[in-house]
Motif scaffolding. Structure first.
Motif, mmCIF file in Angstrom:
data_model
loop_
_atom_site.group_PDB
_atom_site.id
_atom_site.type_symbol
_atom_site.label_atom_id
_atom_site.label_comp_id
_atom_site.label_asym_id
_atom_site.label_seq_id
_atom_site.Cartn_x
_atom_site.Cartn_y
_atom_site.Cartn_z
ATOM 1 N N TRP A 54 -9.013 -0.081 8.660
ATOM 2 C CA TRP A 54 -8.120 -0.477 8.045
ATOM 3 C C TRP A 54 -6.917 -0.726 8.832
ATOM 4 O O TRP A 54 -6.458 0.083 9.582
ATOM 5 C CB TRP A 54 -7.492 0.535 6.920
ATOM 6 N N ARG A 95 0.010 -7.205 -4.231
ATOM 7 C CA ARG A 95 -0.604 -8.104 -3.404
ATOM 8 C C ARG A 95 -0.885 -9.541 -4.015
ATOM 9 O O ARG A 95 -1.135 -9.336 -5.181
ATOM 10 C CB ARG A 95 -1.899 -7.436 -2.987
ATOM 11 N N THR A 114 -4.492 7.674 2.515
ATOM 12 C CA THR A 114 -5.534 7.314 1.641
ATOM 13 C C THR A 114 -4.962 6.676 0.520
ATOM 14 O O THR A 114 -3.627 6.586 0.268
ATOM 15 C CB THR A 114 -6.043 8.500 0.942
ATOM 16 N N GLY A 115 -5.790 5.877 -0.102
ATOM 17 C CA GLY A 115 -5.375 5.150 -1.320
ATOM 18 C C GLY A 115 -6.737 5.112 -2.367
ATOM 19 O O GLY A 115 -7.604 4.856 -2.175
ATOM 20 N N ALA A 118 0.907 -1.160 0.118
ATOM 21 C CA ALA A 118 0.101 -0.083 -0.124
ATOM 22 C C ALA A 118 0.937 1.095 -0.042
ATOM 23 O O ALA A 118 2.088 1.050 0.348
ATOM 24 C CB ALA A 118 -1.041 0.059 1.130
ATOM 25 N N VAL A 174 -8.182 6.445 4.996
ATOM 26 C CA VAL A 174 -7.958 6.086 6.371
ATOM 27 C C VAL A 174 -7.542 7.008 7.714
ATOM 28 O O VAL A 174 -6.588 7.909 7.327
ATOM 29 C CB VAL A 174 -6.733 4.914 6.479
ATOM 30 N N MET A 207 0.988 3.373 2.251
ATOM 31 C CA MET A 207 1.516 3.845 3.244
ATOM 32 C C MET A 207 2.737 3.122 3.706
ATOM 33 O O MET A 207 3.269 3.590 4.794
ATOM 34 C CB MET A 207 0.148 4.022 4.415
ATOM 35 N N ASN A 258 -10.112 5.021 -0.735
ATOM 36 C CA ASN A 258 -10.019 4.711 0.699
ATOM 37 C C ASN A 258 -9.442 5.816 1.436
ATOM 38 O O ASN A 258 -8.156 6.321 1.179
ATOM 39 C CB ASN A 258 -9.576 3.568 0.837
HETATM 40 N N1 SER Z 1 -3.974 1.957 3.426
HETATM 41 C C1 SER Z 1 -5.182 1.976 2.679
HETATM 42 C C2 SER Z 1 -5.377 1.041 1.663
HETATM 43 O O1 SER Z 1 -4.499 0.147 1.105
HETATM 44 C C3 SER Z 1 -5.433 3.520 2.240
HETATM 45 O O2 SER Z 1 -4.206 3.917 1.308
HETATM 46 O O3 SER Z 1 -6.448 0.756 1.117
#
Ligand code: SER
Length: 880
Positions: A162, A74, A226-227, A46, A204, A48, A202
């Motif tokens: 999350w 992933r 956010t993502g 992700a 978070v 982050m 998303n």
């Molecule tokens: N960490 C969150 C996700 O992977 C938002 O970036 O959805």
């Protein structure tokens, strides 16, 4: 009905996102590597992940706000890839981050603004979700943004809380969904229904840390993570049925289909799934190898190998028999290179690794497939419905068939695989390995911890010593710890102390030799995992044993090259600050034996003069022979002295300061020349943008200069031989050739247009009379739009009262249609502009112009005959 936002390419979506947040005080940072610094995860999953230490308060951020487009992988949903509309292994996550700065209210407001104002989504097409206990988020959406309560869904922790993993930073989140069918009403909103909804963003609210026993403790700061899924955004905005058909992936699918000699759109579902798997996985493997992952049987290497093998296997399923992976990889590289230039820089390594893995796997596959066929026949004859765990294990162990692959092939034959039996066999094998031979995956913290129980952190001697006597602490072969290893083996060696520098801070690891009594090991690379320096090498001679005393000796020539390039990188940063802007900061760097690369934050391209001045400044500092002063100081003291630190870098309490007094002072763990004069000379090769707001300079210095010059010199000599002029005359010669080429092109244009006119004259024979008017409707082959227009005008002149409509396909995927109407035809209420616009729609295009002469274009050449037939019948009935 869904609204019709503007169609945007993947690249445009990425840039719009980054620019939007850059305009709101966010620092644009380049994507981090797919290989995370964080040892608790295998791959970056992700946006982050690179910021985890900041969220946990372990690292102080240099910027309070950042925005990125992060490469992610992933593999937890790998079996869904290609089968659903939107599952991937590799994907890009766009993110905006606040490190203890803005929080919920602002993140939601910007989330809404970018969705509706920048990407043009109508509020009617948006639905949001919030964590069921998060009244605050619910109220912000309802009262401040104005989303109707019925379109704000409260969801449980599974969906809307999350967390990066079982432990670590986490928090409630709020997701924005696109609704393809708002006409179905607000009463029965089911966000799981993927025929109607797709989650694309998303937000978070990262405010807790979860420990191993599951307890949540508030973080020191409230953060935003956010993502936004780039591929999903592309699917929505490009109005295609799934992520794979977006411009980010579809060209890869087309390349694979072309190699297989099939057409994606007319293929059956199974073939489409295979093509989609290839499209997805090829992006993943290209980026993994670009980020220096190599195929192996452990950790990330195993993920890579498994993905490559799935590509090969799916290639076979769609009828490709030979090697093809480098060809599809080329398409993936071309698609990604503007946003991630390292894929092109590492092109040779990527293709070599893929080719090697593919060719090995194809050989094994051939043998394994034969065996599997026999097994399947036997199983069927015996009337069984499954393949035994033992057989599956033999295929795995001897023929390199991952279990998933055997399962896939079994499934195609309506059989299953006894997975439990397979696991039993696997377990037996593990036990067969001696107790001492523990499996150690060096990419996982727990394995390193295990190693740490037996041995100490490696002591690094390489700042002062090129060679040292050392004791062998551990030997690993394919991740398995061994007591000894023989000649011919690829090994990873841990010594108690070493002069070998291990790759870090952008500087490449040392090369060299480890030798002992009858033993020679070539060290090919160096990695640092936690506190261990790992020597990756090949045993050339002898048998190496744990406990042996050896001599470790670095290749000094390689080290001198890396040193020159590393110090030159520091001088380059100092020159950039001095000449361009004191505020410039480092965004990344690479120091290797043959070149250096420096990424920095700067909103604009440098001018040619600036680049020249920078180069001159660095060379001046080199000539002035500044001596290095290296000190280890407390971090605060070093910063107070004005040493430059890098954003995102972890620093301990004590830091190493590389100071060339009056020129450059940086915190750095790398190796450097002791005097700038040792660098000799410095040359900038290129300056270019890497991401918006990030520029990159590539340069060479020191002994590597000669390699660089030799290559250039060869090119110049070759050109001068070919053009038969002296090197200094080359530019003039090329200019004159270009002029000749342009003249020839112009002549060709003129000839083409004359040819079109000549061809069109023959159309007078097809003239049709309708009432008082003459009518010509025809298709001409290969005529460019300009010539088509001239031909239509000329024909109309010749027939006087009437209408001429001509169509042509000037190049693949382009249609051109022209209508020329006389004044008499206009009087009948027919306007060339409107008429041709309507006709061109049939070919998926449009256009228009004046009432007497107009031109339109289209994309679907196969529809041109239909469009012209319609033109003819419309004109006949209107003019009769
Ligand atoms: N960490 C969150 C996700 O992977 C938002 O970036 O959805």
């Amino acid at each position: 009905m869904s609204s019709n936002p503007q169609k945007l390419s993947g690249n445009e979506i990425r840039n719009l996102f980054l620019d939007f947040f850059a305009g709101r005080g966010h620092q644009i940072l380049p994507s981090a590597s797919l290989v995370p610094e964080d040892p608790t995860v295998l791959l970056t999953i992700a946006g982050m992940v690179p910021f985890k230490p900041i969220f946990l308060g372990q690292r102080t951020p240099e910027f309070k706000r950042a925005t990125t487009s992060q490469k992610c992988i992933r593999t937890n949903d790998i079996e869904n890839v290609g089968r659903t509309k939107r599952h991937h292994t590799f994907f890009e996550m766009l993110g905006n981050f606040s490190f203890g700065d803005y929080f919920k209210e602002q993140a939601i407001a910007w989330g809404w603004e970018i969705s509706t104002q920048i990407f043009g989504f109508s509020p009617n097409n948006l639905v949001v979700s919030v964590f069921e206990e998060d009244d605050e988020a619910f109220n912000i959406w309802r009262d401040q943004i104005g989303v109707p309560a019925a379109r704000i869904k409260r969801m449980g922790a599974d969906d809307n809380f999350w967390a990066m993993g079982a432990t670590g930073p986490c928090g409630p989140c709020s997701e924005i969904y696109y609704d393809f069918h708002p006409e179905r009403g607000d009463d029965n909103i089911d966000l799981e229904d993927d025929s109607r909804f797709i989650e694309f963003y998303n937000l978070v609210f990262m405010q807790y840390n979860r420990d191993a026993s599951g307890n949540l403790t508030p973080l020191q700061n409230k953060n935003i993570d956010t993502g936004m899924g780039l591929e999903r955004m592309a699917q929505i905005l490009q109005q295609v049925p799934n992520n794979y058909e977006t411009d980010l992936i579809f060209p890869i699918i087309q390349t694979a289909a072309q190699i297989a000699g099939i057409d994606y759109h007319s293929s059956d579902e199974t073939t489409k799934v295979s093509l989609k798997v290839i499209g997805d996985h090829v992006r993943a493997v290209v980026h993994m190898i670009a980020d220096e992952i190599r195929a192996s049987n452990v950790g990330r290497g195993y993920v890579l190998r498994r993905l490559i093998r799935r590509v090969v296997r799916h290639g076979r399923l769609i009828g490709i028999s030979g090697e093809f992976i480098t060809q599809v990889a080329e398409t993936a590289i071309a698609l990604s290179e503007s946003a991630y230039p390292n894929v092109r820089q590492r092109e040779a390594a990527i293709k070599a690794e893929l080719q090697r893995e593919e060719s090995n796997f194809l050989k094994t596959l051939d043998r394994g497939e034969k065996l599997l066929e026999e097994i399947i026949q036997e199983v069927k004859q015996q009337g069984k419905t499954f393949i035994s765990g033992e057989s599956a294990f033999t295929l795995y162990d001897t023929y390199g068939f991952p279990l998933e692959l055997t399962q896939e092939i079994a499934e195609e034959n309506n059989l299953t695989v006894d997975e439990a039996g397979f696991n039993v066999e696997m377990q037996k094998q593990v036990e067969r390995a001696k107790a001492a031979h523990e499996t150690i995956d060096l990419t996982v913290q727990s394995s390193l911890d295990k190693l740490a129980e037996h041995i100490h952190a490696t002591e690094f001697l390489g700042y002062t010593q090129p060679a040292a006597t050392a004791k062998v602490e551990a030997i690993l072969v394919d991740g398995v710890s061994q007591e000894a290893a023989e000649a011919g083996t690829q090994v990873q060696i841990v010594l108690d102390q070493t002069p070998f520098y291990a790759e870090s801070g952008g500087q490449i690891g040392d090369r060299g030799y480890i030798s002992g009594d009858g033993i020679v090991i070539r060290v090919e690379d160096m990695k640092k995992e936690s506190d261990f320096f790992i020597h990756l090498g090949h045993i050339e001679r002898g048998t190496l044993r744990v406990g042996d005393t050896v001599t470790a000796q670095i290749d000094r020539a390689c080290r001198r090259r890396a040193q020159a390039n590393h110090t030159a990188t520091h001088l380059l940063q100092a020159a950039l600050k001095k000449i361009v802007d004191e505020g410039i900061s480092q965004a990344g760097s690479l120091v290797s034996f043959d070149r250096l690369r420096f990424d920095f934050n700067c909103p604009r391209a440098l001018t040619a003069e600036e680049v020249q001045q920078i180069e001159e400044q660095v060379n001046t500092w080199i000539a002035e022979a500044h001596a290095a002063n290296v000190e280890v100081l407390p971090l605060a003291e070093a910063k107070a002295k004005g040493a430059v630190a890098m954003f995102g870098e972890k620093y301990g309490d004590e830091v190493r300061v590389i100071d060339f007094p009056g020129v450059s002072m940086e915190l750095c763990g790398g190796t450097h020349v002791s005097n700038t004069a040792e660098i000799g000379v410095f040359k900038i090769i290129s300056e270019a943008g890497v991401a918006s707001g990030v520029r990159r300079i590539e340069a060479v210095s020191g002994p590597a200069i000669l390699d660089y010059l030799n290559v250039r010199d060869k090119v110049v000599k070759d050109l001068s031989d070919r053009f038969k002029v002296k090197p200094e005359e080359l530019p003039d010669r090329i200019t004159s050739l270009q002029t000749e080429l342009r003249t020839a092109e112009k002549q060709l244009e003129t000839l083409k247009s004359q040819l079109a006119i000549a061809k069109s004259d023959s159309l007078l024979d097809t003239l049709e009379t309708v009432g008082d008017h003459k009518l010509i409707v025809a298709q001409l082959e290969d005529v460019d739009p300009e010539s088509l227009k001239t031909a239509a005008e000329r024909l109309l002149q010749k027939i006087g009262n009437g209408a001429v409509v001509l169509g042509s396909v000037p190049e693949a995927g382009k249609v051109s249609i022209v209508a020329a109407f006389s004044a008499e035809v206009n009087k009948k209420g027919l306007q060339a502009g409107k008429f041709v616009g309507a006709i061109a729609k049939i070919c998926g295009g449009g256009g228009g112009g004046r009432p007497n002469l107009a031109q339109a274009g289209g994309r679907d050449a196969s529809k041109l005959p239909e469009a012209l037939a319609k033109a003819q019948s419309d004109l006949r009935s209107a003019l009769s």
